[in-house]
Design a protein around this motif. Structure first.
Motif, short mmCIF file in Angstrom:
data_model
loop_
_atom_site.label_atom_id
_atom_site.label_comp_id
_atom_site.label_asym_id
_atom_site.label_seq_id
_atom_site.Cartn_x
_atom_site.Cartn_y
_atom_site.Cartn_z
N GLY A 17 0.82 -1.21 0.00
CA GLY A 17 0.00 0.00 0.00
C GLY A 17 0.86 1.26 0.00
O GLY A 17 2.05 1.22 0.31
N TYR A 18 0.22 2.39 -0.32
CA TYR A 18 0.95 3.66 -0.43
C TYR A 18 0.68 4.61 0.73
O TYR A 18 1.29 5.67 0.81
CB TYR A 18 0.61 4.33 -1.76
CG TYR A 18 1.30 3.64 -2.92
CD1 TYR A 18 2.57 4.03 -3.33
CD2 TYR A 18 0.71 2.56 -3.55
CE1 TYR A 18 3.22 3.37 -4.37
CE2 TYR A 18 1.34 1.89 -4.59
CZ TYR A 18 2.61 2.31 -4.99
OH TYR A 18 3.26 1.64 -6.01
N GLY A 19 -0.23 4.25 1.64
CA GLY A 19 -0.46 5.06 2.82
C GLY A 19 -0.90 6.47 2.52
O GLY A 19 -0.49 7.42 3.21
N THR A 20 -1.76 6.63 1.52
CA THR A 20 -2.15 7.97 1.10
C THR A 20 -2.95 8.71 2.18
O THR A 20 -2.77 9.92 2.37
CB THR A 20 -2.98 7.91 -0.19
OG1 THR A 20 -4.07 6.99 -0.03
CG2 THR A 20 -2.12 7.43 -1.36
N ARG A 21 -3.81 8.00 2.90
CA ARG A 21 -4.59 8.66 3.95
C ARG A 21 -3.67 9.13 5.08
O ARG A 21 -3.81 10.24 5.59
CB ARG A 21 -5.66 7.71 4.50
CG ARG A 21 -6.58 8.41 5.49
CD ARG A 21 -7.58 7.51 6.19
NE ARG A 21 -7.64 6.14 5.76
CZ ARG A 21 -8.06 5.15 6.55
NH1 ARG A 21 -8.42 5.39 7.80
NH2 ARG A 21 -8.13 3.91 6.10
N LEU A 22 -2.73 8.28 5.46
CA LEU A 22 -1.79 8.66 6.52
C LEU A 22 -0.97 9.86 6.10
O LEU A 22 -0.75 10.79 6.88
CB LEU A 22 -0.87 7.48 6.85
CG LEU A 22 0.21 7.76 7.90
CD1 LEU A 22 -0.42 8.11 9.24
CD2 LEU A 22 1.14 6.55 8.04
N GLU A 23 -0.53 9.89 4.85
CA GLU A 23 0.25 11.02 4.36
C GLU A 23 -0.56 12.31 4.42
O GLU A 23 -0.05 13.36 4.85
CB GLU A 23 0.72 10.77 2.93
CG GLU A 23 1.55 11.92 2.37
CD GLU A 23 2.03 11.66 0.94
OE1 GLU A 23 2.56 12.60 0.33
OE2 GLU A 23 1.84 10.54 0.44
N ARG A 24 -1.83 12.23 4.01
CA ARG A 24 -2.69 13.42 4.07
C ARG A 24 -2.84 13.90 5.51
O ARG A 24 -2.77 15.11 5.79
CB ARG A 24 -4.08 13.11 3.48
CG ARG A 24 -4.12 13.00 1.97
CD ARG A 24 -5.55 13.09 1.46
NE ARG A 24 -6.40 12.04 2.02
CZ ARG A 24 -6.59 10.85 1.45
NH1 ARG A 24 -5.99 10.55 0.31
NH2 ARG A 24 -7.38 9.96 2.01
#
Length: 308
Positions: A17-24
């Motif tokens: 996964g790319y962890g987009t929510r965590l990054e945001r």
């Protein structure tokens, strides 16, 4: 009396996964307290000062040692010959460095070739890639423990009991637990189990009760099912089930199914239960690190329950 010997099994961490929510969430955090975590894959996020996957390695080691296991992952201390990881191209260098530092063979870290969230192949696609690349469904290979790389179990989780239940089940085994609120069904896959088991109280209270899965709904509204049994990505899949992953993907391709139909691993479980006997094992819960708030919660929980 000596503890029962734990059966041999392979372990696959799904960590592409790319962890987009965590990054945001981190970028939106005005305090900047977690800015140093930008660019770190979720499976390698520090929890109590060490990467999330290290907690799993310790659990595998201590469980194998306590059971006197003769074979299986980490059966003799730092033997990681049965542990595998699938990740993406973007984060592959970090996983390769982590593996080298832990003694995990470099050949056991699979790069799925994707470089962005937009080009991801999905959890089931990564599972299929790993099964084929590592030969995990070949004749003579043991069952596979599939673990989401952004998940930790609660302190009372007994891996040896879960594996023993999986070995004894006449099919594959998944985990289940009861969600804390009705609205939580909208956040996760929900299992339905045999009516007799549900009526007898073998729900999701962490008692280790085993019940056959009869239904699976992906993030249903509370009114769509009486069940409140969540199914995290933690599966003990027998070889027969592993060989069905390609069949599932082939059917989805024939249907021109969108990525959403193979992105979540629960989509495969939803399909599998009608083609392969699938059972569930009750646990008390899990820590699912999706965004910054759940990462902070996981840190607090693990600090409070850290084993000496």
């Amino acid at each position: 009396m000596a503890a029962p010997r734990m059966p041999a099994f392979n372990v696959l961490f799904l960590a592409a996964g790319y962890g987009t929510r965590l990054e945001r969430d981190i970028r939106a955090d005005a305090t900047g307290a977690h800015a140093h975590l930008l660019g770190v894959p979720k499976a390698l996020l520090p929890v109590c000062g060490e990467p999330l996957l290290d907690h799993w390695l310790r659990l595998l080691e201590t469980t194998a040692g306590a059971s006197g296991a003769a074979a299986g992952p980490a059966a003799t201390g730092r033997d990681l010959s049965h542990v595998y990881v699938v990740c993406n191209a973007h984060f592959h260098p970090q996983f390769a460095a982590w593996a080298a530092d832990r003694g995990l063979p470099a050949s056991h870290v699979l790069n799925d070739g994707t470089a962005s969230n937009a080009t991801r192949v999905g959890a089931v696609g990564d599972l299929a890639l790993a099964i084929a690349h590592f030969g995990l469904a070949e004749a003579g290979r043991p069952p596979l423990l599939v673990v989401a790389g952004d998940t930790l179990m609660l302190a009372d989780f007994d891996l040896a009991r879960f594996v023993a239940a999986g070995e004894a089940a006449p099919g594959s085994l998944v985990a289940r637990y009861t969600v804390s609120a009705d609205a939580d069904t909208l956040k996760t896959g929900i299992l339905e189990i045999e009516p007799d088991a549900a009526a007898a109280g073998s729900g999701g209270g962490g008692d280790g009760g085993v019940a056959r899965v009869t239904g699976f709904l992906e993030k249903p509204a509370p009114e769509d099912t009486p069940s409140r049994l969540a199914c995290p990505c933690f599966y003990y899949l027998k070889p027969d089930a592993l060989r069905l992953v390609d069949t599932f993907l082939h059917e989805k391709r024939l249907e021109n199914a969108p990525l959403e139909q193979i992105d979540a691993s629960g989509k495969f479980v939803q399909w599998l239960i009608h083609r392969h006997p699938t059972y569930s094992f009750a646990i008390s819960g899990r820590l699912d690190i999706g965004g910054l708030a759940t990462l902070i919660e996981a840190e607090e929980y693990m600090r409070a329950h850290r084993r000496a």
